[in-house]
Design a protein around this motif. Structure first.
Motif, PDB file in Angstrom:
ATOM      1  N   ASP A 437       0.833  -1.201   0.000  1.00 53.22           N
ATOM      2  CA  ASP A 437       0.000   0.000   0.000  1.00 53.22           C
ATOM      3  C   ASP A 437       0.872   1.257   0.000  1.00 53.22           C
ATOM      4  N   PHE A 438       1.875   1.290   0.871  1.00 57.48           N
ATOM      5  CA  PHE A 438       2.761   2.460   0.934  1.00 57.48           C
ATOM      6  C   PHE A 438       3.539   2.643  -0.368  1.00 57.48           C
ATOM      7  N   SER A 439       4.004   1.542  -0.939  1.00 58.38           N
ATOM      8  CA  SER A 439       4.846   1.661  -2.130  1.00 58.38           C
ATOM      9  C   SER A 439       4.065   2.122  -3.355  1.00 58.38           C
ATOM     10  N   HIS A 440       2.741   2.123  -3.284  1.00 55.47           N
ATOM     11  CA  HIS A 440       1.934   2.590  -4.417  1.00 55.47           C
ATOM     12  C   HIS A 440       1.150   3.857  -4.092  1.00 55.47           C
ATOM     13  N   SER A 441       1.539   4.509  -3.010  1.00 53.83           N
ATOM     14  CA  SER A 441       0.964   5.810  -2.694  1.00 53.83           C
ATOM     15  C   SER A 441       1.824   6.900  -3.316  1.00 53.83           C
ATOM     16  N   ILE A 442       1.359   8.123  -3.258  1.00 51.60           N
ATOM     17  CA  ILE A 442       2.115   9.279  -3.749  1.00 51.60           C
ATOM     18  C   ILE A 442       2.750   9.961  -2.549  1.00 51.60           C
ATOM     19  N   LYS A 443       4.060  10.094  -2.568  1.00 50.24           N
ATOM     20  CA  LYS A 443       4.773  10.727  -1.467  1.00 50.24           C
ATOM     21  C   LYS A 443       4.614  12.236  -1.575  1.00 50.24           C
ATOM     22  N   THR A 444       4.038  12.839  -0.532  1.00 47.35           N
ATOM     23  CA  THR A 444       3.780  14.281  -0.550  1.00 47.35           C
ATOM     24  C   THR A 444       4.695  15.060   0.395  1.00 47.35           C
ATOM     25  N   GLY A 445       5.502  14.364   1.172  1.00 46.03           N
ATOM     26  CA  GLY A 445       6.435  15.002   2.093  1.00 46.03           C
ATOM     27  C   GLY A 445       7.431  13.967   2.579  1.00 46.03           C
ATOM     28  N   PRO A 446       8.371  14.342   3.448  1.00 43.37           N
ATOM     29  CA  PRO A 446       9.390  13.402   3.918  1.00 43.37           C
ATOM     30  C   PRO A 446       8.803  12.124   4.508  1.00 43.37           C
ATOM     31  N   THR A 447       7.694  12.252   5.264  1.00 42.36           N
ATOM     32  CA  THR A 447       7.062  11.072   5.867  1.00 42.36           C
ATOM     33  C   THR A 447       5.555  11.049   5.658  1.00 42.36           C
ATOM     34  N   SER A 448       5.072  11.809   4.682  1.00 43.59           N
ATOM     35  CA  SER A 448       3.624  11.855   4.435  1.00 43.59           C
ATOM     36  C   SER A 448       3.321  11.306   3.044  1.00 43.59           C
ATOM     37  N   PHE A 449       2.160  10.605   2.947  1.00 44.01           N
ATOM     38  CA  PHE A 449       1.793   9.925   1.714  1.00 44.01           C
ATOM     39  C   PHE A 449       0.305  10.108   1.440  1.00 44.01           C
ATOM     40  N   ASN A 450      -0.022  10.146   0.182  1.00 47.90           N
ATOM     41  CA  ASN A 450      -1.422  10.169  -0.244  1.00 47.90           C
ATOM     42  C   ASN A 450      -1.756   8.794  -0.816  1.00 47.90           C
ATOM     43  N   ASN A 451      -2.434   7.992  -0.011  1.00 49.00           N
ATOM     44  CA  ASN A 451      -2.842   6.682  -0.506  1.00 49.00           C
ATOM     45  C   ASN A 451      -4.330   6.428  -0.261  1.00 49.00           C
ATOM     46  N   ALA A 452      -5.061   7.499   0.022  1.00 47.29           N
ATOM     47  CA  ALA A 452      -6.474   7.335   0.338  1.00 47.29           C
ATOM     48  C   ALA A 452      -7.247   6.733  -0.828  1.00 47.29           C
ATOM     49  N   GLY A 453      -6.818   7.040  -2.057  1.00 43.43           N
ATOM     50  CA  GLY A 453      -7.555   6.547  -3.214  1.00 43.43           C
ATOM     51  C   GLY A 453      -7.086   5.206  -3.726  1.00 43.43           C
ATOM     52  N   TYR A 454      -6.088   4.604  -3.066  1.00 44.60           N
ATOM     53  CA  TYR A 454      -5.527   3.348  -3.565  1.00 44.60           C
ATOM     54  C   TYR A 454      -6.185   2.146  -2.890  1.00 44.60           C
ATOM     55  N   SER A 455      -6.523   1.141  -3.670  1.00 48.57           N
ATOM     56  CA  SER A 455      -7.056  -0.113  -3.153  1.00 48.57           C
ATOM     57  C   SER A 455      -6.566  -1.249  -4.044  1.00 48.57           C
ATOM     58  N   TYR A 456      -6.476  -2.450  -3.456  1.00 53.34           N
ATOM     59  CA  TYR A 456      -5.948  -3.578  -4.214  1.00 53.34           C
ATOM     60  C   TYR A 456      -6.484  -4.887  -3.642  1.00 53.34           C
ATOM     61  N   GLY A 457      -6.421  -5.921  -4.439  1.00 51.05           N
ATOM     62  CA  GLY A 457      -6.887  -7.231  -4.016  1.00 51.05           C
ATOM     63  C   GLY A 457      -6.389  -8.293  -4.968  1.00 51.05           C
ATOM     64  N   ALA A 458      -6.535  -9.550  -4.567  1.00 53.81           N
ATOM     65  CA  ALA A 458      -6.054 -10.655  -5.395  1.00 53.81           C
ATOM     66  C   ALA A 458      -6.836 -11.918  -5.080  1.00 53.81           C
ATOM     67  N   GLU A 459      -6.789 -12.858  -6.002  1.00 56.85           N
ATOM     68  CA  GLU A 459      -7.392 -14.166  -5.793  1.00 56.85           C
ATOM     69  C   GLU A 459      -6.549 -15.200  -6.526  1.00 56.85           C
ATOM     70  N   SER A 460      -6.625 -16.444  -6.045  1.00 58.11           N
ATOM     71  CA  SER A 460      -5.765 -17.471  -6.614  1.00 58.11           C
ATOM     72  C   SER A 460      -6.389 -18.838  -6.427  1.00 58.11           C
ATOM     73  N   THR A 461      -6.175 -19.703  -7.393  1.00 56.75           N
ATOM     74  CA  THR A 461      -6.536 -21.114  -7.278  1.00 56.75           C
ATOM     75  C   THR A 461      -5.346 -21.935  -7.770  1.00 56.75           C
ATOM     76  N   ILE A 462      -5.260 -23.173  -7.298  1.00 55.33           N
ATOM     77  CA  ILE A 462      -4.165 -24.055  -7.695  1.00 55.33           C
ATOM     78  C   ILE A 462      -4.713 -25.428  -8.040  1.00 55.33           C
ATOM     79  N   LEU A 463      -4.352 -25.919  -9.208  1.00 57.01           N
ATOM     80  CA  LEU A 463      -4.665 -27.283  -9.622  1.00 57.01           C
ATOM     81  C   LEU A 463      -3.362 -28.077  -9.610  1.00 57.01           C
ATOM     82  N   ALA A 464      -3.293 -29.110  -8.782  1.00 54.89           N
ATOM     83  CA  ALA A 464      -2.081 -29.914  -8.660  1.00 54.89           C
ATOM     84  C   ALA A 464      -2.328 -31.313  -9.215  1.00 54.89           C
TER      85      ALA A 464
END
Length: 474
Positions: A437-464
């Protein structure tokens, strides 16, 4: 300890061993998930239930006490393949349309895992086993996803490049991440039978290998941005020692209770980082100190039934949370790019959770030639929202596992097939405040970030799918 047809058996085992060694360092030989439910085709068909059941040479790696339950001299070998279907989605919403994007990436990866095991009687009460196999690993990553530059500036301003027109002026770039990790084990063990009780212990020689990389491109995905990204590779000396102990007690002719303990081990994945691309500031590969912890695992198993029908139940507990909350890579030089600047400490907040599971298997010998098997397992999720990232792969998909398979017996051979499906699809929504989440936010200051608009998710299946063979030499 001499085989009937011994020369042929030794030649076969030596060649399989050589093939495994040759491919052990190849990153394609990896299985998604740190540990697998099963090694061989038989246990694959039982959804991994094995602790009290026994009867396979690979027991030396699972519960070495069960070597006493395998009669005579046997060799077992085969190849499992996991096909991992991953889907990654994210989006960034903002009042400024220059920052708005979304990604929906689907990927399919095949992860082969060969194995070979040998069981030999030493005396009437002592049995020996050896196995070479791949217990697990990971293949994860996303390829050329759209994202904003880390500071919200144009590509040219952020990277110091001078690309023409709308490409250099764009506030968005492409990013690729890849994580390839595998573990190989060579296990030697003994079992001791004392009346109705069998005790066993094994020593594991463990080899690990890992590669990580991150690359940035212009918004078209054609020009790799210089001075950004990294590539990490572990050394060829990533060896350590582990162990397994176990017990199996026959309550009566039909009912067995067993327990096995897989000890914690730490794989030294020291290696090197290459930072940036064609940037003289990063004039060499920098060394890295890094240990990866393989967690301890407890298995309590029950087996019931006559010789031709068996029901097996395993209760498993893997202590991921004590060892994989965080991984730290210490670089020789403070060069690693992060949202907080270039650092020497690469702290990865993995946030693994302890995992429990219930495995149930049914085995029925229909005739002298045919056996069929069914299995189901439920595993709590080792990774949830606060551990999710683009390189997670299928870790979180070992959830509900449905399995089945058959064996065909002839002469002194058994040809085995096991198939398992990890599903249905389990969608995990990523949490706020994670590394991803942090790595895909926009850095706006030395320790401040804009990530309010960022969201992510994933899904996975495995056939063995696991195909194997076992031969008895008695």
């Amino acid at each position: 300890m001499v085989f009937n047809n011994g020369n042929r058996a030794r030649f076969l085992f030596a060649n399989i061993f050589l093939i495994l060694i040759l491919f052990a360092d190849s990153t394609i030989w990896a299985v998604d998930g740190l540990t697998r439910n099963a090694i061989n085709a038989r246990y694959e068909a039982l959804a991994g239930a094995n602790t009290a059941l026994g009867g396979s040479p690979v027991d030396v790696a699972l519960n070495p006490a069960n070597l006493s339950l395998t009669k005579g001299k046997k060799i077992e070998f085969g190849l499992g393949n996991s096909t991992i279907y991953n889907r990654y989605q994210d989006q960034f919403l903002d009042s400024n349309p220059s920052y708005v994007y979304n990604n929906d990436k689907k990927s399919q990866v095949n992860a082969p895992a060969p194995y070979v095991a040998l069981k030999l009687p030493v005396t009437d009460n002592i049995d020996y086993g050896v196995a070479l196999y791949i217990p697990g690993g990971a293949i994860g990553g996303v390829e050329k996803i759209t994202r904003n530059t880390p500071n919200g500036q144009s590509l040219n301003e952020w990277s110091g490049t001078n690309l023409p027109g709308p490409i250099g002026d764009s506030k968005q770039i492409k990013e690729s991440n890849s994580n390839q990790f595998a573990v190989v084990k060579l296990v030697n063990g003994l079992s001791f039978k004392i009346g109705n009780l069998s005790l066993g212990a094994s020593v594991e020689a463990i080899y690990g290998t890992q590669k990580l990389n991150q690359k940035y491109y212009d918004i078209t995905g054609t020009v790799e941005v210089p001075g950004q990204g990294y590539y990490y590779e572990s050394s060829k000396k990533a060896f350590t020692i582990g162990g397994v102990v176990g017990a199996n007690y026959a309550v009566n002719d039909r009912f067995r209770i067993a327990y096995s303990y897989q000890a914690h081990s730490s794989v030294p994945l020291n290696g090197h980082y290459q930072i940036g691309l064609n940037d003289p500031n990063y004039y060499r590969k920098t060394g890295v100190s890094y240990n990866f912890d393989l967690p301890e695992k407890h298995s309590l198993g029950f087996s019931y039934g006559p010789e031709n029908i068996k029901i097996a139940v395993d209760l498993i507990y893997t202590n991921y949370g004590s060892y994989l909350k965080k991984a730290n890579q210490k670089l020789e030089d403070p060069w690693l790019p992060t949202p907080f600047g270039n650092l020497a400490d690469a702290d990865a907040h993995l946030n693994f959770r302890n995992q429990g599971g219930v495995l149930v298997g049914f085995e029925h010998k229909l005739s002298d030639s045919w056996i069929y098997r069914l299995g189901y397992s439920y595993n709590s999720l080792a990774i949830k929202s606060n551990g999710l990232g683009g390189t997670t792969g299928g870790f979180f998909s070992v959830y509900h596992v449905f399995a089945g398979g058959i064996s065909y017996l002839f002469d002194k051979w058994s040809l085995d097939l096991g198939v398992s499906y990890n599903g249905p699809k389990n969608h995990v929504t990523g949490a706020k405040g994670t590394d991803w989440d942090f790595s895909h936010s926009i850095k706006t200051g030395p320790t401040s970030f804009n990530n309010a608009g960022y969201s992510y998710g994933a899904e996975s299946t495995i056939l063995a799918v696991n195909i194997g063979a076992t031969k008895s030499f008695d």
